[in-house]
Design a protein around this motif. Structure first.
Motif: not given
Length: 727
Positions: A81-100
């Motif tokens: 579950y740490r791996l899942i949470g980390t992957l989701v957090g990284i995806i959201i990080s990349v997405l927000l950086i790309a947008l803002f």
């Protein structure tokens, strides 16, 4: 003579020595093994990180410290579950950086919304799923905030952090699985045995002396928390083997049956206490005589059952009691006085119905318990269809927890921007960790206080290691030697449940700021800035936990009591037939989420605990009443009972003396109507006897002067009188 005496004492000394060795192996040796595994996993993660020249080996070390558990399957589950949470957090990080990337305010607002969502999710879900939401929240800070300073390096930062976390997860999982692996199945089996033994003691302790003594809530609340304590263990068992997964599926059924029989036992005890207080000695005496064989059924050789094999004898005994129930009931009835009043007759019938229910549920519970040591395919199929523990939560509580997490992040970000904090990124990350990691704790403020203690100790140890040990470390062996004492101390503290958060605080602050990445850097200025930022972040999180306290203030207690009353309203008026298992699960989980089960001795929680017991007591009677009413062939009886249940729902919606009296009158009318129908239509079926028994039980619970409904009604009158006087 003297020589013979010495020889005769030798076996006793040997037996005592073997007993001491067994105790040491069971407790202290397990602790030493766990500490050794944590140390070995940390050293493995450090070596691999340095070998592959990773940027921040401390991230791998922190990952090991967070996911390491005593049981192998729990490490694997938490790592997953740490791996899942980390992957989701990284995806959201990349997405927000790309947008803002160029809009700092919008980026921080988006982060606050995401952290709010993850914090609320950690409240809604349990165990490792809750932890995945926590990780998805603060991974955004670990990856997203540094990436805002260098947007073109976002992908490299994300992949580097992911690589370091993967090294930590792999090291922890590998060491846990290969070095003295410990499965959770035996722990589950031991817990189930202890629970059956505790239940047997609770069952056999019901006698005249206990009825005369003041009622205690500790035993009932301990049983409430026991179901969820077991669930924490068997939630991880699916990571071990097919046998463990099958065992876990059987535990779902066992938990449901355990909740049913403990609720029925509590209802019977409450009925007996009311009868004892109101002066019905003949009814009490005969009901205890009827109940005595049930108490004897859970004993073998005059003691509690030790394991599943001995439980089979209880299954046979309870089955025999069920077969001869009518004969035994008639024997007890023959000893009742001929001039027994109609009220006493109803009391006896109600007690009889509860004893029969306890016996049936005890037989089902013991049968499942006795079958845990078998591997019959049919049993597995049956339990596979059993629903697991449901989820019940207060949406407003989850919303406020999310708001608290967002406010902590926003406040820390504001300080970072306006004060130009040198260690602002670390401070925001630390504050977010505190606001998300402890949101689902039963007592967040106490947890934060312990965490602050751990951070202070960890900071002192960090100073010693950074500026006095690492400066002299040459090579990997010296580096490991410098880190080992702190790892050992922190790991030992995490084995003590009462102070485990202190150990977690030491681990987190130590590995977040240890003075090396792939190269050593001892910078006193950065160290002081980081220490100040950490303390500021924790204190800020503590302030918001105090301002938005979801577990230990009058508002939260009122919300719990209201949620419990709403459960009764739902089962009274909902068109579909309610399920006992759902009611009992919702009641227990609602209380567990709010932490009241951990504060049973707290006088401030007395009202909440009383509402819990009243909800279980009346709720199961309502469900049984609705089930029997559905089967009755007389429409007028169904209408009368439906009207009484609507009145009861109104009473739980607005507890007051007026509604209480109205509900009692309505239930009394239903009882009289049912008795008249029995005389006129000669209805003598077990169905109508059950209807009478449950109606009489609910009426007795409402007439109880110690009932929380009575006390709430009196409080309502007092408050209204106070308003009138002030006016």
């Amino acid at each position: 003579m003297h020589h013979f005496r010495i020889r005769s004492l030798m076996p006793r000394w040997r037996y005592a020595l073997l007993g001491a060795v067994r105790d040491w192996m069971r407790e202290d040796a397990q602790t030493l093994v766990y500490i050794g595994k944590v140390l070995l996993a940390c050293m493995l993660a450090l070596w691999v990180s340095l070998k592959f020249d990773l940027e921040q080996p401390r991230t791998a070390l922190l990952t090991v410290a967070i996911v390491m558990q005593a049981r192998t399957s729990m490490v694997l589950a938490k790592s997953y579950y740490r791996l899942i949470g980390t992957l989701v957090g990284i995806i959201i990080s990349v997405l927000l950086i790309a947008l803002f990337a160029q809009e700092r305010i919008l980026f921080l607002l988006s982060m606050a919304l995401w952290i709010s969502f993850c914090t609320a999710g950690s409240i809604v879900f349990r165990h490792h799923q809750s932890y995945a939401f926590v990780l998805a929240g603060y991974t955004l800070c670990i990856v997203g905030l540094p990436a805002t300073l260098n947007p073109d390096q976002t992908f490299n930062i994300a992949m580097t952090r992911l690589s370091e976390i993967m090294v930590g997860l792999a090291s922890a999982s590998l060491v846990s699985a290969l070095v003295f692996p410990q499965g959770v199945s035996e722990l589950l089996r031991h817990s189930v045995r202890n629970r059956f033994r505790d239940f047997s003691r609770l069952l056999t302790s019901l006698d005249r002396r206990k009825l005369a003594a003041p009622a205690t809530r500790a035993e009932t609340l301990r049983m409430v928390g026991n179901v969820f304590e077991l669930e924490i263990f068997h939630a991880s068992s699916s990571m071990e083997s097919d046998h463990s997964r099958t065992y876990r599926q059987r535990l779902n059924l066992l938990n449901s049956e355990f909740m049913a029989v403990t609720t029925s036992l509590h209802s019977f005890e409450q009925l007996m206490r009311r009868l004892h207080r109101s002066g019905h000695p003949q009814v009490v005496e005969n009901l205890l005589a009827l109940f005595t064989p049930v108490q004897a059924a859970v004993l073998t050789h005059q003691r509690e059952v030790r394991d599943e094999h001995e439980a089979r004898q209880v299954v046979l005994t309870s089955s025999t009691l069920l077969d001869h129930w009518e004969t035994h009931l008639q024997e007890v009835k023959s000893r009742l006085p001929a001039d027994l009043s109609s009220s006493d007759t109803l009391d006896f019938a109600t007690g009889t119905a509860l004893i029969l229910r306890i016996l049936n549920e005890l037989h089902a519970y013991t049968s499942t318990y006795a079958g845990l040591d078998t591997s019959q395919k049919a049993a597995a199929v049956k339990i596979w269809k059993m629903p697991g523990m449901g989820m019940h939560f207060d949406p407003l509580t989850a919303l406020l927890a999310g708001l608290r997490g967002a406010l902590v992040f926003a406040a820390m970000s504001f300080l970072w921007i306006t004060c130009d904090l040198h260690s602002g990124v670390e401070a925001i990350t630390f504050a977010t960790i505190c606001s998300t990691l402890f949101a689902s704790s039963p007592t967040p403020r106490r947890t934060v206080r312990q965490f602050i203690t751990g951070v202070l100790i960890g900071t002192i140890l960090l100073y010693i290691v950074n500026f006095h040990l690492l400066t002299h470390a040459q090579g990997f062996a010296m580096l490991a030697l410098a880190l080992s004492p702190v790892i050992i101390v922190a790991a030992w503290l995490t084995t003590k449940p009462s102070i485990a958060v202190i150990g977690a605080g030491i681990f987190i602050v130590f590995f977040l700021h240890i003075g090396f990445n792939n190269t050593f850097a001892a910078d006193p200025v950065n160290f002081i800035n980081a220490a100040i930022a950490d303390l500021l972040a924790i204190m800020l999180a503590g302030v918001f936990y105090s301002l938005i306290d979801l577990s230990n203030n009058q508002w939260s207690r009122t919300r719990i009591a209201q949620a419990l009353r709403e459960l009764i309203q739902e089962i009274c008026v909902h068109p579909a037939q309610p399920l006992r298992s759902r009611l009992e699960t919702n009641v227990r989980e609602l209380l567990l989420r709010m932490g009241t089960v951990h504060r049973v001795a707290d006088a401030r929680d007395k009202e909440v605990v009383d509402w819990l017991l009243s909800t279980l007591e009346i709720g199961q009677a309502v469900i049984a009443l609705r089930s029997e009413a559905h089967s009755t062939p007389v429409p007028s009886i169904r209408r009368s009972i439906k009207h009484s249940l609507h009145q009861l729902a109104q009473l739980f919606a607005q507890p007051s003396t007026a509604w209480r009296n109205t509900t009692i009158r309505s239930i009394t009318d239903s009882i009289e109507h049912l008795q008249q129908q029995e005389i006129r239509m000669q209805l003598t079926s077990a169905n109508h006897q059950q209807l009478l028994a449950m109606l009489h039980f609910i009426r007795g619970a409402l007439l109880d002067t110690d009932s929380v409904l009575t006390l709430s009604a009196s409080l309502d009158i007092a408050e209204k009188q106070g308003v009138l006087n002030n006016a």
